[in-house]
Scaffold this active site. Structure first.
Site, PDB file in Angstrom:
ATOM      1  N   ARG A   4      -2.393  31.967 -19.133  1.00 46.43           N
ATOM      2  CA  ARG A   4      -3.027  33.007 -18.320  1.00 46.43           C
ATOM      3  C   ARG A   4      -2.172  34.269 -18.399  1.00 46.43           C
ATOM      4  NH1 ARG A   4      -7.257  35.758 -16.364  1.00 46.43           N
ATOM      5  NH2 ARG A   4      -6.985  36.421 -14.193  1.00 46.43           N
ATOM      6  N   GLU A  10       0.824  -1.210   0.000  1.00 41.35           N
ATOM      7  CA  GLU A  10       0.000   0.000   0.000  1.00 41.35           C
ATOM      8  C   GLU A  10       0.859   1.261   0.000  1.00 41.35           C
ATOM      9  OE1 GLU A  10      -3.608   0.034   2.319  1.00 41.35           O
ATOM     10  OE2 GLU A  10      -3.116   2.021   3.113  1.00 41.35           O
TER      11      GLU A  10
END
Length: 377
Positions: free
Chosen positions: A266, A240
């Protein structure tokens, strides 16, 4: 030590990336994932990557599995689904595949790999998170098996799970050597599932409590031998903490791509904001943390595949990836500015999904403790 993807692995990565981009193009808001979406993950082979092929899985090693989970995390716009799938595979299917009896493996693993079944890891308790030797849930031996009694909390997938991998104290005098692992079907008598928690992030994956009240578990559903549960849990945490966090590496790749594009396009005061050194430096820091974390994760998986003792490498990897996820998401919000705070942009969702990465699978402080001990401190 080579981490390059083979031609076959590169093709699989690209196929997974394309497929999940098509099927999960936007974050899920205000609902949990559904069974159809879960079966889609199963159809793509993503729920059984490291499950042995004889049970319907991909039979992949840790590094090859991480490549695929990384592609899932990069292509899927909803990190909650990525987390749900990874917890299902690494915290539940892998301990069953490695330590379950033949009957239990044959009963559960094919459904776990295909997406027919959903699994939940029932380990954490209100007064026992990181210390597995202090579980209040008990398993009392009776003819033919065990009776489980106790309540587990923060069970990922718990409210919708069909099967649970859980751990209980069978010998309270033996500390971590007195813990035993079990696989339990939801429809077993004495299983009670609580309502889903309301969470800050990972909102598409339900989590809640699971209570066992005189729940009979047959002996053939014990994982490994009695008293081996602590070691089995740590084995699953290796998978995990390494492979699950490949999903966060993929998420960071996705967010970095969007942030670079935003900084290029932007414009403020007649120029792209990326031309400002302060903005560019944030993007560079995002890239630096990402690549450092990626290399540590690949090394941890490589050590697992090589049969080495990967404790230090896995802890370093988990710490680096989880901290990079939070820092990278914060930087992305800063570069996007007010737009990064808007829900529709999806950037603030990334931040909320990143925060729990430093908590589950052992907090950042626990990883530092493990690293310190491995260094002899």
């Amino acid at each position: 030590m080579h981490f390059d993807r083979t031609t076959e692995q590169e093709a699989a990565y690209r196929d997974t990336l394309t497929a999940v981009r098509e099927r999960f193009p936007a974050p899920i808001h205000d609902r949990f994932f559904d069974r159809k979406e879960w079966r889609t993950l199963g159809d793509l082979g993503l729920l059984g990557l490291s499950i042995p092929a004889e049970y319907g899985g991909g039979g992949l090693g840790a590094l090859a599995t991480a490549f695929q989970v990384e592609a899932l995390g990069r292509g899927c716009a909803d990190t909650g689904i990525v987390f749900a799938a990874s917890a299902h595979l690494f915290a539940c299917a892998m301990p069953l595949a490695g330590f379950g009896g033949e009957e239990a493996r044959a009963r559960f693993l094919p459904g776990l790999a295909s997406g027919e079944l959903i699994a939940g890891n029932a380990m954490t308790e209100d007064e026992a998170g990181s210390d597995v030797s202090r579980l209040a849930t008990t398993a009392t031996e009776v003819p033919g098996g065990y009776l489980l009694n106790g309540t587990k909390s923060f069970v990922t997938n718990g409210p919708v799970s069909d099967v649970f991998v859980t751990y209980a104290t069978t010998d309270p005098r033996a500390g971590h050597l007195g813990v035993t692992g079990f696989v339990v079907a939801r429809d077993a008598g004495g299983v009670r599932v609580g309502a889903p928690f309301e969470k800050m992030g990972l909102t598409s994956v339900p989590a809640g409590t699971v209570t066992f009240e005189d729940c009979f578990v047959p002996a053939d559903q014990v994982l490994g031998a009695p008293g081996q549960g602590g070691a089995i849990f740590q084995h699953s945490m290796g998978w995990e903490r390494a492979c699950l966090f490949a999903g966060y590496v993929g998420m960071l790749d996705r967010v970095l791509d969007r942030t670079v594009e935003h900084a290029r396009t932007r414009r403020q005061f007649g120029a792209a904001i990326g031309a400002n050194q302060s903005v560019a430096n944030r993007v560079v820091d995002m890239k630096l943390r990402l690549e450092s974390a990626r290399l540590l994760l690949y090394r941890a998986c490589w050590e697992m595949d090589a049969g080495r003792r990967p404790t230090l490498a896995v802890a370093l990897s988990k710490l680096a990836v989880s901290e990079a996820a939070v820092a990278g998401a914060l930087d992305a919000v800063s570069v996007f500015g007010a737009r990064g705070y808007l829900r529709d942009a999806g950037i603030e969702t990334t931040l909320r999904d990143a925060v729990p990465a430093t908590i589950f699978s052992g907090t950042s402080d626990i990883q530092r403790l493990i690293i310190a001990r491995e260094l002899g401190l």
